[in-house]
Design a protein around this motif. Sequence first.
Motif, PDB file in Angstrom:
ATOM      1  N   GLY A  19      44.886 -64.122  60.904  1.00  0.00           N
ATOM      2  CA  GLY A  19      44.151 -64.166  62.157  1.00  0.00           C
ATOM      3  C   GLY A  19      44.258 -62.871  62.945  1.00  0.00           C
ATOM      4  N   MET A  20      43.333 -62.695  63.886  1.00  0.00           N
ATOM      5  CA  MET A  20      43.267 -61.450  64.641  1.00  0.00           C
ATOM      6  C   MET A  20      44.545 -61.196  65.440  1.00  0.00           C
ATOM      7  SD  MET A  20      40.402 -60.198  67.394  1.00  0.00           S
ATOM      8  CE  MET A  20      40.850 -61.449  68.607  1.00  0.00           C
ATOM      9  N   MET A  21      45.025 -62.209  66.166  1.00  0.00           N
ATOM     10  CA  MET A  21      46.216 -62.017  66.986  1.00  0.00           C
ATOM     11  C   MET A  21      47.459 -61.799  66.123  1.00  0.00           C
ATOM     12  SD  MET A  21      44.996 -61.832  69.890  1.00  0.00           S
ATOM     13  CE  MET A  21      46.573 -61.616  70.733  1.00  0.00           C
ATOM     14  N   ASP A  22      47.509 -62.488  64.975  1.00  0.00           N
ATOM     15  CA  ASP A  22      48.634 -62.283  64.058  1.00  0.00           C
ATOM     16  C   ASP A  22      48.634 -60.849  63.531  1.00  0.00           C
ATOM     17  OD1 ASP A  22      49.645 -64.883  64.241  1.00  0.00           O
ATOM     18  OD2 ASP A  22      48.254 -65.616  62.720  1.00  0.00           O
ATOM     19  N   CYS A  23      47.449 -60.346  63.215  1.00  0.00           N
ATOM     20  CA  CYS A  23      47.340 -58.969  62.721  1.00  0.00           C
ATOM     21  C   CYS A  23      47.755 -57.968  63.793  1.00  0.00           C
ATOM     22  CB  CYS A  23      45.911 -58.682  62.253  1.00  0.00           C
ATOM     23  SG  CYS A  23      45.471 -59.510  60.708  1.00  0.00           S
ATOM     24  N   LYS A  24      47.356 -58.243  65.026  1.00  0.00           N
ATOM     25  CA  LYS A  24      47.731 -57.349  66.123  1.00  0.00           C
ATOM     26  C   LYS A  24      49.246 -57.350  66.321  1.00  0.00           C
ATOM     27  CE  LYS A  24      46.467 -56.144  70.858  1.00  0.00           C
ATOM     28  NZ  LYS A  24      45.623 -56.484  72.029  1.00  0.00           N
ATOM     29  N   SER A  25      49.845 -58.544  66.256  1.00  0.00           N
ATOM     30  CA  SER A  25      51.304 -58.645  66.393  1.00  0.00           C
ATOM     31  C   SER A  25      52.009 -57.902  65.263  1.00  0.00           C
ATOM     32  CB  SER A  25      51.731 -60.116  66.389  1.00  0.00           C
ATOM     33  OG  SER A  25      51.204 -60.798  67.507  1.00  0.00           O
ATOM     34  N   ALA A  26      51.482 -58.052  64.047  1.00  0.00           N
ATOM     35  CA  ALA A  26      52.093 -57.396  62.889  1.00  0.00           C
ATOM     36  C   ALA A  26      52.050 -55.885  63.035  1.00  0.00           C
ATOM     37  CB  ALA A  26      51.371 -57.825  61.613  1.00  0.00           C
ATOM     38  N   LEU A  27      50.936 -55.362  63.502  1.00  0.00           N
ATOM     39  CA  LEU A  27      50.808 -53.916  63.690  1.00  0.00           C
ATOM     40  C   LEU A  27      51.731 -53.414  64.796  1.00  0.00           C
ATOM     41  CD1 LEU A  27      46.945 -53.674  63.243  1.00  0.00           C
ATOM     42  CD2 LEU A  27      48.638 -52.494  61.822  1.00  0.00           C
ATOM     43  N   ASN A  28      51.866 -54.204  65.849  1.00  0.00           N
ATOM     44  CA  ASN A  28      52.796 -53.829  66.920  1.00  0.00           C
ATOM     45  C   ASN A  28      54.234 -53.818  66.420  1.00  0.00           C
ATOM     46  OD1 ASN A  28      51.126 -53.336  69.190  1.00  0.00           O
ATOM     47  ND2 ASN A  28      50.772 -55.529  69.453  1.00  0.00           N
ATOM     48  N   GLU A  29      54.587 -54.842  65.635  1.00  0.00           N
ATOM     49  CA  GLU A  29      55.952 -54.943  65.113  1.00  0.00           C
ATOM     50  C   GLU A  29      56.273 -53.811  64.141  1.00  0.00           C
ATOM     51  OE1 GLU A  29      58.505 -56.984  65.686  1.00  0.00           O
ATOM     52  OE2 GLU A  29      57.447 -58.065  67.275  1.00  0.00           O
ATOM     53  N   LYS A  44      56.187 -63.917  57.347  1.00  0.00           N
ATOM     54  CA  LYS A  44      55.928 -65.015  58.278  1.00  0.00           C
ATOM     55  C   LYS A  44      55.044 -66.095  57.657  1.00  0.00           C
ATOM     56  CE  LYS A  44      58.152 -62.894  61.536  1.00  0.00           C
ATOM     57  NZ  LYS A  44      59.494 -63.358  61.945  1.00  0.00           N
ATOM     58  N   GLY A  45      54.687 -65.886  56.388  1.00  0.00           N
ATOM     59  CA  GLY A  45      53.838 -66.863  55.716  1.00  0.00           C
ATOM     60  C   GLY A  45      52.394 -66.821  56.172  1.00  0.00           C
ATOM     61  N   LEU A  46      51.976 -65.695  56.743  1.00  0.00           N
ATOM     62  CA  LEU A  46      50.625 -65.598  57.297  1.00  0.00           C
ATOM     63  C   LEU A  46      49.666 -64.833  56.393  1.00  0.00           C
ATOM     64  CD1 LEU A  46      51.671 -64.791  60.967  1.00  0.00           C
ATOM     65  CD2 LEU A  46      50.881 -66.984  60.060  1.00  0.00           C
ATOM     66  N   ALA A  47      50.180 -64.323  55.289  1.00  0.00           N
ATOM     67  CA  ALA A  47      49.322 -63.616  54.339  1.00  0.00           C
ATOM     68  C   ALA A  47      49.825 -63.893  52.939  1.00  0.00           C
ATOM     69  CB  ALA A  47      49.337 -62.113  54.612  1.00  0.00           C
ATOM     70  N   GLU A 221      60.931 -63.740  53.378  1.00  0.00           N
ATOM     71  CA  GLU A 221      60.102 -64.940  53.514  1.00  0.00           C
ATOM     72  C   GLU A 221      60.943 -66.195  53.308  1.00  0.00           C
ATOM     73  OE1 GLU A 221      57.093 -65.805  50.427  1.00  0.00           O
ATOM     74  OE2 GLU A 221      55.634 -65.473  52.018  1.00  0.00           O
ATOM     75  N   ALA A 222      61.812 -66.164  52.285  1.00  0.00           N
ATOM     76  CA  ALA A 222      62.654 -67.325  51.980  1.00  0.00           C
ATOM     77  C   ALA A 222      63.674 -67.582  53.088  1.00  0.00           C
ATOM     78  CB  ALA A 222      63.360 -67.114  50.644  1.00  0.00           C
ATOM     79  N   LYS A 223      64.180 -66.517  53.698  1.00  0.00           N
ATOM     80  CA  LYS A 223      65.166 -66.680  54.769  1.00  0.00           C
ATOM     81  C   LYS A 223      64.573 -67.379  55.987  1.00  0.00           C
ATOM     82  CE  LYS A 223      68.420 -62.988  53.607  1.00  0.00           C
ATOM     83  NZ  LYS A 223      69.005 -61.685  54.006  1.00  0.00           N
ATOM     84  N   GLU A 224      63.258 -67.255  56.141  1.00  0.00           N
ATOM     85  CA  GLU A 224      62.591 -67.933  57.248  1.00  0.00           C
ATOM     86  C   GLU A 224      62.738 -69.452  57.132  1.00  0.00           C
ATOM     87  OE1 GLU A 224      60.581 -66.766  59.940  1.00  0.00           O
ATOM     88  OE2 GLU A 224      61.450 -64.795  59.540  1.00  0.00           O
TER      89      GLU A 224
END
Length: 307
Positions: A19-29, A44-47, A221-224
């Motif tokens: 999603g757009m907001m997830d992508c923005k957060s990922a780029l910020n991080e 985060k299991g988002l991709a 990913e697994a640690k999450e």
Amino acid sequence: MAEITASMVKELREKTGAGMMDCKSALNESGGDMEAAVDWLRTKGLAKAAKKAGRVAAEGLIGVVASGNAGAVVEVNSETDFVARNEQFQKMVSDIASVALANDGDFDKLVAAEYPGASKSVKDYVTEMVGTIGENMNVRRAGYISVSEGAVAAYVHNQVVPGLGKIGVLVGLESAGDKTKLAELGRQIAMHIAATNPLATRKEELDPAVVERERNVLIAEAKESGRPDNIIEKMVEGRIRKFFEEVVLLSQAFVVNPDDTVEKAVKAAEADIGAPINVVGFVRFALGEGIEKEESDFAAEVAAARG
């Protein structure tokens, strides 16, 4: 921190489907690092896990030629698909593929070699064709494969004329068996490679950095999940095996018969071919992979032209 632009968010969405907001957060991080942002989304299991190919944007043709125990593949780019349909351009790409075969796929030797029927190098001939056709073009890369005994099979996907298309594959099979049957098996494997885009023939041949990166993403990913370390270790090993099945040619499910891996299909074919078969390797070129075409704003161009 790098500025996060809308185009960066758009590119990340295209790569991952997040999603757009997830992508923005990922780029910020990740401070604007595109590959790190992809990894962040995956942890985060988002991709989904990705064998990410660069956006294909360049035009032109892939040229493939195979003869006996050797084959070559070249990529020649043009600015538009219109030129790629030009008979002069098509003949040039075919000729360049033949020159590549004669020079064992060595790129420097290829561009310096004499163009067939012309008293000038391949590089100079292409430059001359730029003036003739009126569009920029260039020889981007060349590949080559050979076997001491056996067959090199070729396959061209989205073929426009024989030996020219959008994806070109060569696969080398070493064997003392029936050459006709070996060539047919090779063609099936080449078609499989065109469809699945493996990263290596065997898992031992995978770039260690690629495997390490995948492992690190899977661990994070697994640690999450919050599970104990011993369970996480088993989860990661299972997912790494799955990764190999997705990106290693001999471990992939064979598209001709998905019940078998490519390795099992090759082994089963040995009885019919009459001798052991060794898959030496492959070359796969897809037109424009890894190239970003500059996108123009047509409305802005018109406005600028009007002053």
